[in-house]
Design a protein around this motif. Structure first.
Motif, mmCIF file in Angstrom:
data_model
loop_
_atom_site.group_PDB
_atom_site.id
_atom_site.type_symbol
_atom_site.label_atom_id
_atom_site.label_comp_id
_atom_site.label_asym_id
_atom_site.label_seq_id
_atom_site.Cartn_x
_atom_site.Cartn_y
_atom_site.Cartn_z
ATOM 1 N N GLN A 45 -3.583 32.598 14.065
ATOM 2 C CA GLN A 45 -4.504 31.551 14.517
ATOM 3 C C GLN A 45 -4.114 30.994 15.881
ATOM 4 N N SER A 106 -6.498 30.764 18.771
ATOM 5 C CA SER A 106 -6.898 32.162 18.853
ATOM 6 C C SER A 106 -8.377 32.245 19.232
ATOM 7 N N ARG A 108 -10.470 34.120 18.098
ATOM 8 C CA ARG A 108 -11.244 34.334 16.864
ATOM 9 C C ARG A 108 -11.735 33.034 16.246
ATOM 10 N N GLU A 110 -12.965 30.580 17.919
ATOM 11 C CA GLU A 110 -14.111 30.163 18.732
ATOM 12 C C GLU A 110 -14.084 28.680 19.088
#
Length: 173
Positions: A45, A106, A108, A110
């Motif tokens: 994360q 991260s 990922r 967003e």
């Protein structure tokens, strides 16, 4: 710590972080210190780590939101993690120093955000901790159980995915 040894430490930590992210093994964390808090950020994360530089302040923002900063072409909000976690005497601009770092979320997750931490403490694995019996005060869902390392220091996991969805964290103004 001399400047060259700090640069060497950062290089070794970055290489270990990259290697740990590429390895499909036991869950691992990036250990950080933010004010009086010792926290474990899940590697999956966590994003890039940058040296501290002062962000542009945002008028009427929460005291723990230090401002906006361009990190390698990405406009990120910068959160003083110690201040967000309730350290009353947390003044990010006066506390930030040579050891301070910005840890991005991260991609990922967003969310274009970086957490200001006072120092990095390396990588940790679950085998290095023992679970503390239910002595922790009630905590938000993004703050995990207390764990103790071999030196007796108490740590808590900070789930960045859940933090990125927290209403209070998202309301910076």
């Amino acid at each position: 710590m001399a400047k060259s040894s700090l640069i060497e430490f950062q290089g070794r930590l970055a290489a270990r972080l990259q290697g740990a992210q590429q390895t499909r093994s036991e869950s691992r964390w990036l250990a950080v210190v933010a004010g009086s808090h010792h926290l474990l950020l899940p590697l999956g994360q966590s994003g890039e780590i940058s040296s501290w530089e002062a962000p542009t302040p945002l008028p009427h923002a929460q005291p723990w939101f230090t401002g906006l900063l361009n990190l390698r072409g990405v406009l990120c909000g910068v959160v003083d993690l110690a201040g967000f976690l309730g350290d009353a005497d947390s003044d990010a601009l006066s506390r930030a120093g040579a050891h301070s770092r910005l840890v991005q979320f991260s991609p990922r997750l967003e969310i274009n955000c970086a957490l200001l931490v006072d120092q990095l403490s390396g990588l940790r694995m679950p085998a290095q901790f023992t679970q503390e019996p239910g002595s922790a005060p009630p905590a938000p869902p993004w703050l995990g159980a207390q764990m103790r390392d071999a030196s007796g220091q108490v740590w808590r996991e900070l789930n960045l995915a859940l933090l990125a969805q927290d209403r209070r964290f998202l309301q910076v103004a």
